[in-house]
Enzyme design. Sequence first.
Site, PDB file in Angstrom:
ATOM      1  N   TRP A 103       0.837  -1.216   0.000  1.00 56.30           N
ATOM      2  CA  TRP A 103       0.000   0.000   0.000  1.00 56.30           C
ATOM      3  C   TRP A 103       0.860   1.250   0.000  1.00 56.30           C
ATOM      4  CZ3 TRP A 103      -4.223  -1.577  -1.784  1.00 56.30           C
ATOM      5  CH2 TRP A 103      -4.826  -2.765  -1.350  1.00 56.30           C
ATOM      6  N   ASP A 172      -1.801   6.716   6.121  1.00 54.10           N
ATOM      7  CA  ASP A 172      -2.840   5.785   5.684  1.00 54.10           C
ATOM      8  C   ASP A 172      -3.104   4.878   6.893  1.00 54.10           C
ATOM      9  OD1 ASP A 172      -4.332   3.688   4.689  1.00 54.10           O
ATOM     10  OD2 ASP A 172      -2.976   3.227   3.016  1.00 54.10           O
ATOM     11  N   LYS A 196     -12.233  -1.889   6.958  1.00 55.58           N
ATOM     12  CA  LYS A 196     -11.451  -2.763   7.833  1.00 55.58           C
ATOM     13  C   LYS A 196     -11.808  -2.552   9.302  1.00 55.58           C
ATOM     14  CE  LYS A 196      -8.381  -3.386   4.170  1.00 55.58           C
ATOM     15  NZ  LYS A 196      -7.605  -2.622   3.216  1.00 55.58           N
TER      16      LYS A 196
HETATM   17  C1  LIG Z   1      -7.075  -2.157   2.194  1.00 60.16           C
HETATM   18  C2  LIG Z   1      -6.072  -1.063   2.229  1.00 60.16           C
HETATM   19  C3  LIG Z   1      -6.008  -0.067   1.224  1.00 60.16           C
HETATM   20  C4  LIG Z   1      -6.891  -0.094   0.001  1.00 60.16           C
HETATM   21  O1  LIG Z   1      -8.200   0.237   0.296  1.00 60.16           O
HETATM   22  P1  LIG Z   1      -9.304   0.405  -0.857  1.00 60.16           P
HETATM   23  O2  LIG Z   1     -10.412   1.054  -0.115  1.00 60.16           O
HETATM   24  O3  LIG Z   1      -9.623  -0.969  -1.347  1.00 60.16           O
HETATM   25  O4  LIG Z   1      -8.736   1.263  -1.926  1.00 60.16           O
HETATM   26  C5  LIG Z   1      -5.087   0.940   1.375  1.00 60.16           C
HETATM   27  N1  LIG Z   1      -4.257   0.988   2.432  1.00 60.16           N
HETATM   28  C6  LIG Z   1      -4.277   0.040   3.400  1.00 60.16           C
HETATM   29  C7  LIG Z   1      -3.338   0.141   4.550  1.00 60.16           C
HETATM   30  C8  LIG Z   1      -5.180  -1.011   3.325  1.00 60.16           C
HETATM   31  O5  LIG Z   1      -5.203  -1.950   4.280  1.00 60.16           O
END
Ligand SMILES: *Cc1c(COP(=O)(O)O)cnc(C)c1O
Length: 360
Positions: A103, A172, A196
């Site tokens: 990511w 993030d 998540k």
């Molecule tokens: C799952 C995830 C993403 C991607 O998320 P989307 O909503 O599918 O674009 C980005 N960063 C992290 C840390 C993730 O776990």
Amino acid sequence: MPDRIFNFSPGPGTLPYSVLQEAATDIVNFKNTGIGLIEMSHRSKQFMAVADETEALIRELMAIPQNYKVLFLQGGASSQFFMVPMNLLKSGQKATYLNTGVWAKKAIKEAKLFGDVEVAYSSEELKYTRVPRDDEYSVSADSQYLYFVTNNTIYGTQFPTMPNKDAMLIADMSSDILSRPVDVSKFGLIFAGSQKNMGPAGVTVVIIREDLLDRVAETVPTMLKYKTHAEKDSMFNTPPCFAIYGVGRVMNWLKQMGGTAAIEKINRSKAALLYEAIDRTDFYRGHAEKESRSLMNVTFNLPTPELEAQFIREATAVGLDGLKGHRSVGGCRASIYNAFPQEGVAKLVEFMAEFAKKNG
Ligand SMILES: *Cc1c(COP(=O)(O)O)cnc(C)c1O
């Protein structure tokens, strides 16, 4: 709890059962309005109250200072990989990134489209088994921000504490937001996909310091400016209504659980149980270095890929679902976000002991 198995899915992740029940009722008839939640105008009094409550709960749970905006955006966390540099970085300006997983690497790729990217640390050659300590990298004085991923969902690593650097932090937090208290005032911007640790899929929560809203160039398209959404309280266009509602219900649940400090304690005890099970025998091997271990995604291997496949198959058969590692790394991964119940961890630990005894 009828018909529930233990769902270790990395995302969308398991939700509190009480939230699913509330949503099932509200989708059909929202608070006795005679209208279902997902067929109601986003400008209705009822939905505006839902969005306001969701924002208020996020602000309360994260103790977000007054000079920050909370935005509900679409396009997934992945769209933030380009929106961050598109809004905050001018051509020729520098930003610093830490490459601690897929990511982060994807965000680095996008940032390069907009400015000068300094990758101050990378654990790629170590198969992303760790995150850096503060003394392992430096940030150039002319860097606009330090971007990092607090929890690396795929590899099971997590920053145990936030970087302590003389730089504006951008994070993030998709897979560990609200899993522990965080000092928001150290950040220029925090974002997280909802699916998540916050609720159902469909909304990306962006927390941005207000003074950053004006940095954006006029040439950036309207929908891609944070400023557009900040000025209209995320109602510039139709927002993802159901996801915003779902996040609100999960926030309400989290508040009842005692908030981020209380859930951190629970998260620590859940993760400790699993890591103890991994460390007890040579049969299981943790992927992450101990100091970098994630409280949210516990990654481990068995002696052979065949045993891993058998492990996942037999676990699924006894109601322990979603333990397959990410396709890019293989092995096993138990995602134990805020809403994942403690009993599920206990059951997995028990299963692991039996499986090791039979096959070790
Ligand atoms: C799952 C995830 C993403 C991607 O998320 P989307 O909503 O599918 O674009 C980005 N960063 C992290 C840390 C993730 O776990």
